[in-house]
Design an enzyme around this catalytic site. Structure first.
Site, PDB file in Angstrom:
ATOM      1  N   PRO A 158       0.824  -1.213   0.000  1.00 27.41           N
ATOM      2  CA  PRO A 158       0.000   0.000   0.000  1.00 27.41           C
ATOM      3  C   PRO A 158       0.851   1.253   0.000  1.00 27.41           C
ATOM      4  O   PRO A 158       1.754   1.382   0.823  1.00 27.41           O
ATOM      5  CB  PRO A 158      -0.792  -0.120   1.302  1.00 27.41           C
ATOM      6  CG  PRO A 158       0.031  -0.990   2.191  1.00 27.41           C
ATOM      7  CD  PRO A 158       0.811  -1.910   1.295  1.00 27.41           C
ATOM      8  N   ASP A 202      -1.762   3.049   2.681  1.00 29.17           N
ATOM      9  CA  ASP A 202      -1.034   3.149   3.923  1.00 29.17           C
ATOM     10  C   ASP A 202      -1.487   4.459   4.566  1.00 29.17           C
ATOM     11  O   ASP A 202      -1.411   5.503   3.925  1.00 29.17           O
ATOM     12  CB  ASP A 202       0.474   3.202   3.603  1.00 29.17           C
ATOM     13  CG  ASP A 202       1.285   2.510   4.660  1.00 29.17           C
ATOM     14  OD1 ASP A 202       0.762   2.318   5.772  1.00 29.17           O
ATOM     15  OD2 ASP A 202       2.442   2.156   4.377  1.00 29.17           O
ATOM     16  N   GLN A 242      12.927  -1.434  -0.520  1.00 28.41           N
ATOM     17  CA  GLN A 242      11.967  -2.203   0.276  1.00 28.41           C
ATOM     18  C   GLN A 242      12.502  -3.576   0.676  1.00 28.41           C
ATOM     19  O   GLN A 242      11.829  -4.292   1.415  1.00 28.41           O
ATOM     20  CB  GLN A 242      10.653  -2.387  -0.495  1.00 28.41           C
ATOM     21  CG  GLN A 242       9.911  -1.102  -0.787  1.00 28.41           C
ATOM     22  CD  GLN A 242       9.229  -0.503   0.422  1.00 28.41           C
ATOM     23  OE1 GLN A 242       9.488  -0.882   1.552  1.00 28.41           O
ATOM     24  NE2 GLN A 242       8.360   0.469   0.181  1.00 28.41           N
ATOM     25  N   TRP A 275       9.707  -3.409   3.531  1.00 31.61           N
ATOM     26  CA  TRP A 275       8.459  -4.176   3.402  1.00 31.61           C
ATOM     27  C   TRP A 275       8.703  -5.673   3.229  1.00 31.61           C
ATOM     28  O   TRP A 275       8.055  -6.499   3.870  1.00 31.61           O
ATOM     29  CB  TRP A 275       7.634  -3.625   2.235  1.00 31.61           C
ATOM     30  CG  TRP A 275       6.222  -4.081   2.254  1.00 31.61           C
ATOM     31  CD1 TRP A 275       5.349  -4.035   3.304  1.00 31.61           C
ATOM     32  CD2 TRP A 275       5.500  -4.677   1.165  1.00 31.61           C
ATOM     33  NE1 TRP A 275       4.137  -4.557   2.927  1.00 31.61           N
ATOM     34  CE2 TRP A 275       4.199  -4.944   1.630  1.00 31.61           C
ATOM     35  CE3 TRP A 275       5.824  -4.990  -0.152  1.00 31.61           C
ATOM     36  CZ2 TRP A 275       3.232  -5.521   0.821  1.00 31.61           C
ATOM     37  CZ3 TRP A 275       4.864  -5.552  -0.963  1.00 31.61           C
ATOM     38  CH2 TRP A 275       3.573  -5.814  -0.487  1.00 31.61           C
ATOM     39  N   LYS A 278      11.030  16.992  -7.402  1.00 30.93           N
ATOM     40  CA  LYS A 278       9.971  17.866  -7.891  1.00 30.93           C
ATOM     41  C   LYS A 278      10.409  19.327  -7.836  1.00 30.93           C
ATOM     42  O   LYS A 278      10.128  20.091  -8.745  1.00 30.93           O
ATOM     43  CB  LYS A 278       8.721  17.672  -7.039  1.00 30.93           C
ATOM     44  CG  LYS A 278       7.526  17.284  -7.883  1.00 30.93           C
ATOM     45  CD  LYS A 278       6.294  17.085  -7.040  1.00 30.93           C
ATOM     46  CE  LYS A 278       5.173  17.945  -7.572  1.00 30.93           C
ATOM     47  NZ  LYS A 278       4.102  18.100  -6.597  1.00 30.93           N
TER      48      LYS A 278
END
Ligand SMILES: [Zn+2]
Ligand SMILES: [Zn+2]
Length: 958
Positions: free
Chosen positions: A46, A85, A556, A560, A596
């Protein structure tokens, strides 16, 4: 054809296909039409909806769309549900910023309920942006019915798991030295710090300090530190008894340090004495700063091999703020001095500095020691220092009371079970992941924060009673609570903090402990919690665990993937996944991190519109990102794939539609024509390889097969087959059309999982004429290949043919003879080929004869006879005539179906001779019924044909 057709409107095509899928519920059907007892299960990690989706996400979203589509076509049912999440620091920091909160205690004073509800309102802030991206890129998933880690069902499973692990004695409460953010006032997990950009290079003042020995006149032990503020809490000095130390004299003072460091530091001094470190043990020194404690401190202790001579002085100053220090403090029962408070400010120490931020203490400590003559040296030192990944505050090691999962207890099992996981790429198993498992510390699972699942632990408030209750479900909470607890009680902190239990030991009141659960425990429990196991879906779970596949970027692996592995082994003694695809990081085109604020990468939405989602997906899946390597975003490469795959394929499809419209047969592989047989073989060969690669979760090699295949299809097969598609012989034409129909149908199906739009477009154009085809290419099955079509001899000969052709064409170019000028003979040495291939060479090189000789010559060589006889001259004129008239037809917007009369007016005797000799051939190739050697009624156009001049005009037959 570049620039028209697909290039103009692929964006519209993709958008209309999205609409087609939605209106006809193709995704829903792709799940429903597959049997319930044959499932392909994958776990979708998620994401947070607190940021916008970027290329890293799109990469993950693509691979997590590709494999479900692929296995669906292979007959498996693949249910897909989005997840969010919702908890933890990312969302809490956003809330703090918006609420103008600077310190943790402000949250307590505004009310945790108010703060948590504000977090809840912000959790799905960018959900609609995510939905837009997901839809535009062609990812299929149940989006609106997403599970959320803040759902009560999700949190109830977390409670169940917590209790289960607590009962099985995998959870304990203790003090540990953990990386700690003083602004967020919480410890952070290893994974949170190691992922991404938590470390930054900083240049700071480091100091070497003089600790004055008590029993020796004018003698100091030197110790070095990068964190001067910790000196306020110094309680001991550690040395290594095995290594030699020296006592030296500098400017009338006696200094002690490791011999190796003395040599390395190049100090101008006299060595007074050399001795083993053991001689220093137990010696007392004068504290730099007084501490309040009744325990004995301030002497030299045995630090063992962990005291090295790599840097510093070979003497390590001990304060609470380090893992090694803490172990030594416990071992030697030294004073426990936590002089910095939870918010990073000085609590105990010199009065004038009280309340000061820990980092600001550095310069005061340096100045103070300098004034007191206790500073040996100050040096600027650049090292990498950890910062809070959410708020950017410098972290420090802090002694924290926390709840832990005992990783050491199951470490052996974690390592053993790693062998059952198929890692892609494979080297992660024995490399990165094994290292992570081997060095894993116990897992701190409590957070001193607010917005997360509350830890379900209640403790007795009675003095002297150690009653504790761990609650594993809402039902159990209702049973044990004092007062009524509703069925839909929210399991967040601000609600359950108010619920009290009755102590089973003394009958007193029990209150919940204040901590909440680490959100990595939540995401690591996703396989169970998203299904509200074991309260629901128990049977589904028994049949479908572990899952087939997970995929995330390399960061991850220690996050995760690690946490899921831990939970899987703890709960079921089994890793929760069979295949793990690890991807790399997409960097900006200059190799820096995409940012960004720097604007160093193009907006993905613009890329979708410019090249199509098909192209971006193909680009990502073809790259080494899918082999866990980092790549720089390269728009040129994306554009090249757009041209080499999608434009070429689109052109082939348009060509098919021109000659094959109306054909309803898509599985005819019976043609005996050499080129057809070759193309059918290439199709089966490619399909076989792509199937093997996708079965092995290897998308880059699958994509590269596809690129080569489409190149063969477009630049060899279609190019060499044009004449047959235009043939007057219906059988010859049908063979070519049906072969191409088979090839395109197979191509559409094998490209569909990677790039789902264009295959659908092609497939729908076939469906117009054959309603027995599935409603969508994605509802069709994965095509099957047969080795009987793969003729290695034919492949070899065709490859050789193509090599001869390209060598001969180079030869023509060198000699300056245009391809349209037919020549007599091409002599080829060093090969042997069956005659049917020579026909292809003749046509392609435009020669009347191909002579093979000396097949045993070592190297392939060609020789072109470039003599142009009057005969050849006439033939060359005829070819040029055909070419020029056809381009005039095109200019006049005639289609292949328009028959014409051609009028030719010319003074050239050669041209007249050419037309009288080759008129029939010319008429056939320009779709003319008649050629008249006179001026026509229509507008005339001047043509230059092989150096001769003619005026032509066209009359179209109605
Ligand atoms: Zn922080
Ligand atoms: Zn009690």
């Amino acid at each position: 054809m570049e620039g028209d057709g697909f290039a103009m409107d692929h964006n519209d095509i993709e958008k209309s296909i999205i609409k087609f899928w939605e209106e006809n519920k193709i995704f829903e059907k792709s799940v429903e039409q597959r049997p319930y007892d044959k499932q392909y299960v994958f776990y979708d990690g998620p994401p947070f909806a607190t940021g916008l989706p970027h290329y890293g996400h799109i990469l993950g979203l693509t691979s997590k769309d590709l494999f479900p589509r692929y296995w669906t076509m292979k007959g498996y049912r693949c249910e897909r549900r989005w997840g969010w999440d919702c908890h933890g620091l990312p969302i809490e920091n956003i809330a703090e910023k918006e609420l103008g909160i600077k310190e943790k205690k402000e949250i307590e004073s505004m009310g945790i309920a108010k703060f948590n509800e504000f977090c809840r309102s912000k959790v799905l802030y960018f959900a609609s942006e995510w939905k837009k991206t997901v839809i535009r890129m062609g990812k299929w998933i149940e989006f609106d019915n997403a599970y959320k880690t803040m759902d009560n069902t999700y949190m109830e499973t977390i409670w169940y798991i917590f209790k289960e692990l607590y009962n099985r004695k995998f959870i304990y409460e203790g003090k540990k030295i953990l990386m700690y953010c003083p602004r967020c006032e919480t410890p952070l997990s290893n994974a949170e710090i190691a992922m991404d950009n938590s470390y930054k290079d900083v240049t700071e003042k480091t100091i070497t300090v003089k600790f004055k020995l008590k029993d020796e006149e004018n003698t100091y032990v030197l110790a070095w530190t990068t964190t001067p503020w910790t000196l306020i809490g110094n309680v001991a000095l550690a040395i290594n008894p095995e290594i030699p130390y020296v006592k030296i004299e500098v400017r009338g003072e006696k200094l002690i340090l490791a011999k190796a460091r003395f040599e390395a530091m190049d100090i101008n001094a006299t060595v007074l004495e050399e001795f083993p470190g053991s001689k220093l043990l137990g010696k007392e020194y004068e504290p730099l700063y007084p501490v309040k404690s009744n325990k004995k401190g301030f002497y030299l202790i045995d630090g063992g091999n962990e005291v090295t001579t790599e840097e510093g002085t070979g003497v390590v100053h001990m304060a609470l703020y380090g893992d090694f220090d803490y172990r030594m403090i416990v071992k030697y029962n030294l004073p426990i001095v936590q002089h910095i408070d939870d918010s990073g400010r000085l609590r105990d120490g010199p009065e004038q500095w009280k309340g000061m931020w820990f980092k600001h203490l550095d310069k005061h400590v340096i100045e103070d020691l300098e004034n007191r003559g206790l500073l040996y040296e100050v040096i600027d030192y650049t090292h990498s220092y950890p910062f809070c990944y959410r708020c950017g505050t410098p972290l420090f090691y802090n002694a924290v009371d926390s709840w832990f999962i005992d990783i050491q207890k199951i470490k052996k099992r974690l390592l053993e079970k790693n062998s059952e996981i198929n890692w892609h790429p494979e080297n992660i198993k024995e490399g990165r992941f094994k290292d992570i498992l081997e060095t894993a510390p116990d897992w701190s699972i409590s957070r001193n924060r607010f917005w997360a699942t509350a830890i379900p632990v209640w403790k007795c408030t009675q003095e002297g009673c150690d009653g504790i209750e761990v609650i594993g479900s809402i039902k159990e909470l209702q049973e044990k609570a004092i007062g009524k607890v509703p069925d839909d009680v929210d399991l967040h902190k601000h609600v359950v903090d108010d619920i009290q239990l009755k102590c089973p030991k003394c009958g007193g009141v029990m209150k919940r402990i204040p901590e909440v659960i680490d959100c990595w425990l939540e995401s690591g429990s996703m396989p169970y919690a998203a299904k509200h196991w074991p309260f629901e879906n128990k049977e589904w779970f028994n049949n479908n665990y572990p899952c087939d596949f997970v995929s995330e970027y390399v960061g991850q692996v220690r996050a995760w993937f690690y946490y899921m592995h831990v939970m899987g082994v703890l709960l079921f003694d089994h890793p929760p996944f069979k295949h793990v695809v690890v991807s790399g990081n997409m960097l900006a085109s200059d190799g820096t991190k995409m940012s960004k604020s720097k604007g160093n990468f193009p907006d993905p939405m613009i890329i979708f519109d410019k090249y199509g989602a098909d192209s971006l997906r193909f680009y990502l899946m073809s790259s080494n990102l899918m082999k866990a390597q980092d790549i720089n975003f390269n728009e040129e490469h994306l554009k090249e794939l757009y041209r080499k795959v999608f434009m070429l394929l689109s052109n082939v499809h348009q060509f098919y539609m021109l000659y094959g419209e109306g054909n309803a047969v898509f599985d005819d592989t019976s043609s005996k024509n050499l080129l057809d047989r070759w193309m059918i073989g290439r199709t089966n060969e490619t399909l076989k390889r792509i199937t093997e690669y996708l079965d092995d979760y290897n998308t880059p090699d699958a994509c590269s097969e596809m690129v080569n295949f489409i190149d063969d299809l477009s630049t060899w097969y279609i190019r060499r087959s044009r004449a047959r598609f235009k043939s007057d012989d219906p059988k010859e034409r049908e063979e070519a059309v049906r072969t191409l129909a088979y090839v395109l149908n197979t191509t559409a199906r094998m490209l569909a999982p990677i790039s789902p739009f264009m295959p659908e477009y092609i497939y729908q154009s076939f469906r117009k004429y054959n309603k027995e085809l599935a409603e969508s290419v994605h509802l069709d099955s994965w095509p099957t290949y047969s080795d009987k079509f793969i003729d290695t001899e034919l492949n070899k000969n065709m490859a050789l043919t193509r090599e001869i052709v390209s060598t001969a064409l180079e030869e023509r170019e060198k000699k300056g003879v245009a391809v349209r000028q037919v020549l007599n003979t091409l002599a080829v040495k060093g090969v042997s080929l069956p005659p049917e291939y020579l026909e292809i060479i003749k046509e392609e090189v435009n020669v009347k004869n191909v002579m093979l000789s000396d097949p045993s010559a070592k190297e392939l060589s060609v020789e072109l006879d470039t003599t142009i006889t009057p005969e050849l001259r006439l033939e060359g004129l005829a070819r040029d005539m055909i070419r020029k008239v056809n381009s005039y037809r095109k200019e006049s917007k005639l289609t292949i179906k328009d028959r014409i009369t051609l009028f030719v007016e010319t003074d050239s005797g050669l041209l007249r001779e050419c037309i009288s000799k080759y008129g029939k051939d010319i008429m056939r190739d320009i779709q003319a019924d008649e050629i008249k050697m006179e001026r026509g009624d229509g507008p005339a156009k001047e043509l230059e044909v092989g150096g001769e001049t003619a005026w032509i005009s066209i009359k179209v037959h109605k």
